[in-house]
Design an enzyme around this catalytic site. Structure first.
Site, short mmCIF file in Angstrom:
data_model
loop_
_atom_site.label_atom_id
_atom_site.label_comp_id
_atom_site.label_asym_id
_atom_site.label_seq_id
_atom_site.Cartn_x
_atom_site.Cartn_y
_atom_site.Cartn_z
N HIS A 71 0.81 -1.22 0.00
CA HIS A 71 0.00 0.00 0.00
C HIS A 71 0.85 1.27 0.00
O HIS A 71 0.36 2.34 -0.35
CB HIS A 71 -0.97 0.00 1.18
CG HIS A 71 -0.34 0.22 2.52
ND1 HIS A 71 0.06 -0.82 3.35
CD2 HIS A 71 -0.02 1.35 3.19
CE1 HIS A 71 0.58 -0.33 4.45
NE2 HIS A 71 0.55 0.99 4.39
N ASP A 101 0.02 -7.58 1.10
CA ASP A 101 0.52 -6.24 1.42
C ASP A 101 2.04 -6.20 1.42
O ASP A 101 2.67 -5.62 2.30
CB ASP A 101 -0.03 -5.74 2.77
CG ASP A 101 0.12 -4.23 2.90
OD1 ASP A 101 0.26 -3.55 1.86
OD2 ASP A 101 0.13 -3.71 4.03
N SER A 180 4.97 2.26 7.86
CA SER A 180 4.59 1.14 6.99
C SER A 180 5.71 0.81 6.02
O SER A 180 6.28 1.68 5.37
CB SER A 180 3.33 1.49 6.20
OG SER A 180 2.19 1.43 7.02
#
Length: 325
Positions: A71, A101, A180
């Site tokens: 993402h 992911d 992230s």
């Protein structure tokens, strides 16, 4: 009056305080890993507007392969990776898999410092972990905490396809936007997870580095995408009847909750409330087992599904389709 003689006691060994030991582990992990964690900057077009974003990445090979969250780079094709030594390198996206992911980038040119990858399957609840990333763009930020829980699930989606990432790591190490794609490491500075989500205050999630993840990363590096088989059911783990559990030597199977219309499962004759026991000879204890068997080589191949229906054991043939992301 006789004189007094004072005898000095031998010096006591200096004992290391627990906090000193904790600090030493964290600082050493930070020293070893920080050169391997990149600050990623990406741009994407959304409805005619250019939006800038960012995240973190972990170098996994000296020649520039970088692992991050899918993402973080979604909607973009390239970007810039900067490192604590001051280098800024352009990168391109080698492959991305939104359903796990995970994404692999290639940055360069230049010799990079790869991180050591560990095995999340060896983690224990309460174990010390260190998170390194670039929250809010602050490069090389380090936080520490413990593994709060194991075996969490993370829903993911790609187009019309959805999937559950199993065995996700939950940690209380402080994570913020920009973390992230960064590293979650154990006390030996081995990367055991890729930070992927901030679920709340004191609650962070990371995709585990394990045998399944390594296969996904290798496939992304060689093919640029991950192909998956799909039979078209929704289900969950359910205890087996005592007689069947004793016979098979395991306690649970996967109950079919829903059969997707027009799917391979419907063509094969599967029904809600069927209890799947085996797929092509491999035991199916939970949904993770079923997902793990949905590999590219199962697409278009006839597989035998052993199941329990109204107390009777049946064998059906199912031919999985390719999951369309």
């Amino acid at each position: 009056m006789a004189g007094l003689t004072f005898i000095s006691a031998p010096p006591r060994a200096v004992e290391e305080e627990p906090l000193d030991a904790y600090s030493r582990v964290v600082t050493e992990a930070a020293r070893l890993l920080t050169p391997s964690v990149a600050n990623l900057r990406v741009s994407r077009r959304v409805r005619g507007r250019r939006l800038d974003g960012g995240g973190s990445g972990v170098v996994i090979t000296p020649d520039g392969y970088v692992l991050t969250s899918a993402h973080v780079v979604a909607g973009s094709e390239a970007g810039t990776a900067s490192f604590v030594d001051g280098r800024e390198l352009e990168f391109e996206i080698v492959g991305s898999d939104p359903l796990s992911d995970l994404a692999v980038l290639r940055a360069g040119p230049g010799e990079l410092v790869p991180a050591d990858l560990g095995d999340a399957d060896t983690l224990r609840v309460g174990q010390l972990v260190v998170a390194i990333g670039n929250p809010h763009g602050f490069a090389g930020s380090v936080t520490a905490g413990v593994v709060s829980a194991l075996g969490r699930s993370l829903p993911t989606r790609s187009g019309s396809a959805s999937r559950i990432v199993e065995n996700v790591i939950q940690t209380d190490a402080a994570l913020n936007p920009g973390n992230s794609g960064g590293a979650l490491a154990d006390g030996q500075a081995r990367v055991v997870g890729i930070n992927t989500a901030v679920a709340g205050v004191g609650l962070g999630l990371a995709v585990p580095i394990n045998a399944t993840t390594r296969r996904i990363v290798a496939t992304l590096m060689s093919e640029g995408r991950v192909r998956r088989a799909y039979i078209g059911i929704a289900g969950g783990s359910r205890p087996l009847p005592p007689r069947i559990a004793t016979s098979l030597g395991r306690r649970s199977g996967v109950e079919v909750v829903q059969v997707v219309e027009g799917s391979a499962a419907e063509r094969a004759g599967l029904r809600p409330e069927d209890l799947i026991l085996d797929l092509d000879g491999s035991p199916v204890v939970d949904a993770d087992d079923l997902q793990r068997l949905m590999t590219a080589d199962a697409i278009g191949r006839s597989l035998t599904v052993s199941l329990l229906r109204q107390g009777r054991t049946l064998a059906l043939e199912v031919v999985p389709d390719e999951l369309d992301g």
